[in-house]
Motif scaffolding. Structure first.
Motif, PDB file in Angstrom:
ATOM      1  N   ASN A 116      -6.759  -4.036  15.926  1.00  0.00           N
ATOM      2  CA  ASN A 116      -8.039  -3.359  15.684  1.00  0.00           C
ATOM      3  C   ASN A 116      -8.167  -2.166  16.621  1.00  0.00           C
ATOM      4  O   ASN A 116      -8.708  -2.275  17.714  1.00  0.00           O
ATOM      5  N   GLY A 117      -7.635  -1.034  16.183  1.00  0.00           N
ATOM      6  CA  GLY A 117      -7.787   0.164  17.003  1.00  0.00           C
ATOM      7  C   GLY A 117      -6.938   0.100  18.262  1.00  0.00           C
ATOM      8  O   GLY A 117      -5.828  -0.447  18.253  1.00  0.00           O
ATOM      9  N   SER A 118      -7.464   0.623  19.358  1.00  0.00           N
ATOM     10  CA  SER A 118      -6.649   0.783  20.560  1.00  0.00           C
ATOM     11  C   SER A 118      -7.551   0.925  21.776  1.00  0.00           C
ATOM     12  O   SER A 118      -8.761   1.047  21.647  1.00  0.00           O
ATOM     13  N   SER A 119      -6.935   0.933  22.949  1.00  0.00           N
ATOM     14  CA  SER A 119      -7.665   1.115  24.200  1.00  0.00           C
ATOM     15  C   SER A 119      -7.416   2.530  24.734  1.00  0.00           C
ATOM     16  O   SER A 119      -6.489   3.210  24.297  1.00  0.00           O
ATOM     17  N   PRO A 120      -8.212   2.964  25.701  1.00  0.00           N
ATOM     18  CA  PRO A 120      -7.926   4.259  26.343  1.00  0.00           C
ATOM     19  C   PRO A 120      -6.501   4.305  26.915  1.00  0.00           C
ATOM     20  O   PRO A 120      -5.837   5.340  26.820  1.00  0.00           O
ATOM     21  N   ALA A 121      -6.011   3.192  27.471  1.00  0.00           N
ATOM     22  CA  ALA A 121      -4.648   3.170  28.028  1.00  0.00           C
ATOM     23  C   ALA A 121      -3.598   3.399  26.938  1.00  0.00           C
ATOM     24  O   ALA A 121      -2.591   4.076  27.157  1.00  0.00           O
ATOM     25  N   HIS A 122      -3.832   2.839  25.743  1.00  0.00           N
ATOM     26  CA  HIS A 122      -2.906   3.065  24.632  1.00  0.00           C
ATOM     27  C   HIS A 122      -2.858   4.548  24.257  1.00  0.00           C
ATOM     28  O   HIS A 122      -1.809   5.077  23.882  1.00  0.00           O
ATOM     29  N   ASN A 123      -4.012   5.230  24.338  1.00  0.00           N
ATOM     30  CA  ASN A 123      -4.036   6.666  24.041  1.00  0.00           C
ATOM     31  C   ASN A 123      -3.176   7.447  25.031  1.00  0.00           C
ATOM     32  O   ASN A 123      -2.434   8.358  24.643  1.00  0.00           O
ATOM     33  N   ARG A 124      -3.281   7.101  26.310  1.00  0.00           N
ATOM     34  CA  ARG A 124      -2.471   7.791  27.328  1.00  0.00           C
ATOM     35  C   ARG A 124      -0.987   7.565  27.071  1.00  0.00           C
ATOM     36  O   ARG A 124      -0.172   8.481  27.148  1.00  0.00           O
ATOM     37  N   GLN A 125      -0.657   6.288  26.764  1.00  0.00           N
ATOM     38  CA  GLN A 125       0.735   5.932  26.486  1.00  0.00           C
ATOM     39  C   GLN A 125       1.256   6.696  25.258  1.00  0.00           C
ATOM     40  O   GLN A 125       2.387   7.179  25.244  1.00  0.00           O
ATOM     41  N   ALA A 126       0.404   6.810  24.236  1.00  0.00           N
ATOM     42  CA  ALA A 126       0.802   7.511  23.008  1.00  0.00           C
ATOM     43  C   ALA A 126       1.120   8.975  23.301  1.00  0.00           C
ATOM     44  O   ALA A 126       2.131   9.511  22.842  1.00  0.00           O
ATOM     45  N   LEU A 127       0.266   9.602  24.090  1.00  0.00           N
ATOM     46  CA  LEU A 127       0.469  11.006  24.442  1.00  0.00           C
ATOM     47  C   LEU A 127       1.793  11.183  25.198  1.00  0.00           C
ATOM     48  O   LEU A 127       2.546  12.127  24.946  1.00  0.00           O
ATOM     49  N   GLU A 128       2.092  10.240  26.092  1.00  0.00           N
ATOM     50  CA  GLU A 128       3.350  10.304  26.842  1.00  0.00           C
ATOM     51  C   GLU A 128       4.559  10.125  25.921  1.00  0.00           C
ATOM     52  O   GLU A 128       5.565  10.821  26.058  1.00  0.00           O
ATOM     53  N   LEU A 129       4.467   9.192  24.970  1.00  0.00           N
ATOM     54  CA  LEU A 129       5.583   8.959  24.048  1.00  0.00           C
ATOM     55  C   LEU A 129       5.839  10.185  23.161  1.00  0.00           C
ATOM     56  O   LEU A 129       6.982  10.511  22.854  1.00  0.00           O
ATOM     57  N   ILE A 130       4.753  10.865  22.772  1.00  0.00           N
ATOM     58  CA  ILE A 130       4.913  12.071  21.948  1.00  0.00           C
ATOM     59  C   ILE A 130       5.505  13.192  22.804  1.00  0.00           C
ATOM     60  O   ILE A 130       6.463  13.856  22.406  1.00  0.00           O
ATOM     61  N   ALA A 131       4.956  13.367  24.004  1.00  0.00           N
ATOM     62  CA  ALA A 131       5.391  14.462  24.877  1.00  0.00           C
ATOM     63  C   ALA A 131       6.848  14.306  25.312  1.00  0.00           C
ATOM     64  O   ALA A 131       7.586  15.284  25.419  1.00  0.00           O
ATOM     65  N   SER A 132       7.288  13.061  25.526  1.00  0.00           N
ATOM     66  CA  SER A 132       8.653  12.832  26.000  1.00  0.00           C
ATOM     67  C   SER A 132       9.676  12.926  24.864  1.00  0.00           C
ATOM     68  O   SER A 132      10.879  12.944  25.098  1.00  0.00           O
ATOM     69  N   GLY A 133       9.191  12.959  23.621  1.00  0.00           N
ATOM     70  CA  GLY A 133      10.108  12.999  22.480  1.00  0.00           C
ATOM     71  C   GLY A 133      10.526  11.622  22.001  1.00  0.00           C
ATOM     72  O   GLY A 133      11.266  11.495  21.028  1.00  0.00           O
ATOM     73  N   ALA A 134      10.042  10.558  22.661  1.00  0.00           N
ATOM     74  CA  ALA A 134      10.394   9.195  22.235  1.00  0.00           C
ATOM     75  C   ALA A 134       9.850   8.896  20.839  1.00  0.00           C
ATOM     76  O   ALA A 134      10.488   8.212  20.044  1.00  0.00           O
ATOM     77  N   VAL A 135       8.665   9.425  20.550  1.00  0.00           N
ATOM     78  CA  VAL A 135       8.079   9.292  19.207  1.00  0.00           C
ATOM     79  C   VAL A 135       7.664  10.687  18.732  1.00  0.00           C
ATOM     80  O   VAL A 135       6.549  11.141  18.978  1.00  0.00           O
ATOM     81  N   PRO A 136       8.582  11.401  18.065  1.00  0.00           N
ATOM     82  CA  PRO A 136       8.228  12.745  17.593  1.00  0.00           C
ATOM     83  C   PRO A 136       7.201  12.658  16.459  1.00  0.00           C
ATOM     84  O   PRO A 136       7.270  11.733  15.648  1.00  0.00           O
ATOM     85  N   VAL A 137       6.272  13.602  16.422  1.00  0.00           N
ATOM     86  CA  VAL A 137       5.267  13.592  15.355  1.00  0.00           C
ATOM     87  C   VAL A 137       5.122  14.941  14.655  1.00  0.00           C
ATOM     88  O   VAL A 137       4.498  15.017  13.591  1.00  0.00           O
ATOM     89  N   ALA A 138       5.709  16.003  15.224  1.00  0.00           N
ATOM     90  CA  ALA A 138       5.485  17.353  14.673  1.00  0.00           C
ATOM     91  C   ALA A 138       5.867  17.405  13.193  1.00  0.00           C
ATOM     92  O   ALA A 138       5.137  17.984  12.374  1.00  0.00           O
ATOM     93  N   ASP A 139       6.984  16.777  12.832  1.00  0.00           N
ATOM     94  CA  ASP A 139       7.434  16.858  11.444  1.00  0.00           C
ATOM     95  C   ASP A 139       6.605  15.980  10.495  1.00  0.00           C
ATOM     96  O   ASP A 139       6.700  16.109   9.283  1.00  0.00           O
ATOM     97  N   LEU A 140       5.794  15.079  11.046  1.00  0.00           N
ATOM     98  CA  LEU A 140       4.945  14.239  10.194  1.00  0.00           C
ATOM     99  C   LEU A 140       3.687  14.988   9.734  1.00  0.00           C
ATOM    100  O   LEU A 140       3.000  14.567   8.819  1.00  0.00           O
ATOM    101  N   ILE A 141       3.387  16.106  10.434  1.00  0.00           N
ATOM    102  CA  ILE A 141       2.219  16.912  10.048  1.00  0.00           C
ATOM    103  C   ILE A 141       2.656  17.812   8.894  1.00  0.00           C
ATOM    104  O   ILE A 141       3.276  18.846   9.084  1.00  0.00           O
ATOM    105  N   THR A 142       2.328  17.378   7.671  1.00  0.00           N
ATOM    106  CA  THR A 142       2.821  18.081   6.482  1.00  0.00           C
ATOM    107  C   THR A 142       1.820  19.106   5.966  1.00  0.00           C
ATOM    108  O   THR A 142       2.177  19.975   5.189  1.00  0.00           O
ATOM    109  N   HIS A 143       0.533  18.971   6.371  1.00  0.00           N
ATOM    110  CA  HIS A 143      -0.489  19.874   5.857  1.00  0.00           C
ATOM    111  C   HIS A 143      -1.411  20.322   6.985  1.00  0.00           C
ATOM    112  O   HIS A 143      -1.895  19.492   7.748  1.00  0.00           O
TER     113      HIS A 143
END
Ligand code: ZN
Length: 346
Positions: free
Chosen positions: A293-320
């Motif tokens: 059910n959603g997420s915590s503030p800590a999960h948001n920080r972790q998500a940002l780190e995973l995107i920034a480090s390239g562990a979870v790329p998201v740029a190509d998922l933005i199609t529009h």
């Protein structure tokens, strides 16, 4: 300023609104990206019990600070930030256990507070009080940063389901959330990731981007048999149902390996929330079922780190990418399943 406001189901208007000001402990940000979520499409169609109209929609928010309220220490005009969507109270029993995603007093941006489909958004003091504003690392675009919110929910789901090294993971549903699940499962060390989706077109679009080990079309297929066959009869270690389908949840239980976990990541329609659960699968095979059910503030920080480090790329998922004036068209694009991620850009 221009905002996208929900009045009633099928009545969402792009209109003028007064600019917000930062009260004590608050920020005002210029929204650069607010990405669309499947929930926004559901709200457009049927509203939401937690949403009191009229309300500015949008909860996947990234932007730049333009005003700092008294006492909002540590923030300056020009800071690039990502904002949480689910706001826990930080003080109740659940929050003290570290279970902010199930805080019973949770409020949400775009439901209880005006959201990010606007030129400017006020960040309430209660967001800052729970560390809900994150600095966007240098080099990361605000479009990518806006995807941290949905990724944070995916992290919560995979933590609860125990996704880890060497596992075979099945993801059901190839929307943006399903794509993030595939990528995160790989980042967490899963050996094989299988993706199942009803719509052939959506499966092709998603598989082309996130390259699962197997892409399985569910239309007219026996997906349980397919997963069994692909796992030498053992079943999958974790099955994540990122689709609002009771049938998919029932099938997921039948796909589980002994000691496997099933994540009910997507909610079911409010008027049909029950499924037929084979309790003997859970009992004899020691299969677990995990909610999300959603997420915590800590999960948001972790998500940002995973995107920034390239562990979870998201740029190509933005199609529009669409301007604010076309937000309602963006909602329809999501409903039609033509996009992976749609972001409203200003
Ligand atoms: Zn709480």
């Amino acid at each position: 300023m221009r905002v996208v406001r929900f009045y009633a189901p099928r009545d969402v208007r792009v209109e003028d609104a007064p600019e917000p000001a930062a009260g004590p402990g608050e920020l005002v940000i210029r929204v650069r990206n607010c990405s669309l979520c499947g929930t926004d499409a559901k709200i457009w169609g049927s509203g939401h019990p937690d949403l009191r109209p009229p309300r500015v929609l949008g909860h996947e928010v990234a932007g730049e600070v333009v005003e700092v309220g008294a006492g909002a220490a540590g923030w300056s005009v020009g800071d690039r930030v990502q904002v949480i969507a689910a706001i826990p109270d930080g003080t109740c029993h659940e929050c003290r256990q570290g279970w902010q995603s199930v805080c019973p007093n949770q409020e949400r941006i775009g439901y209880h507070h005006d959201g990010g489909f606007a030129e400017l958004m006020r960040v309430p003091a209660k967001v800052l009080a729970v560390d809900g504003v994150n600095r966007v690392p240098e080099g990361l675009s605000l479009a990518e940063a806006s995807v941290a919110e949905p990724l944070s929910c995916v992290i919560n789901g995979q933590e609860r389901a125990g996704v880890g090294e060497g596992q075979t993971v099945v993801v059901v549903g190839a929307g943006p959330i399903g794509c993030l699940h595939v990528r995160l499962a790989r980042a967490r060390g899963a050996a094989r990731v299988l993706l199942i989706e009803l719509s052939r077109r959506r499966l092709e679009l998603a598989a082309g981007l996130v390259a699962p080990d197997e892409a399985i079309g569910a239309e007219g297929a026996d997906t349980v048999a397919a997963v069994r066959e692909l796992t030498g009869g053992r079943g999958a270690d974790v099955i994540i149902v990122a689709a609002g389908s009771g049938r998919a949840q029932e099938d997921a239980l039948a796909m589980a390996a002994r000691r496997g976990m099933v994540s009910f990541f997507g909610g079911l329609p409010k008027d049909r929330p029950t499924i037929a659960c084979d309790a003997n699968i859970v009992h004899y095979r020691e299969v677990g079922i995990a909610g999300a059910n959603g997420s915590s503030p800590a999960h948001n920080r972790q998500a940002l780190e995973l995107i920034a480090s390239g562990a979870v790329p998201v740029a190509d998922l933005i199609t529009h990418r669409l301007p604010l004036e076309q937000a309602v068209e963006g909602i329809h694009t999501v409903t039609r399943g033509e996009a992976i991620k749609v972001t409203i850009e200003g």
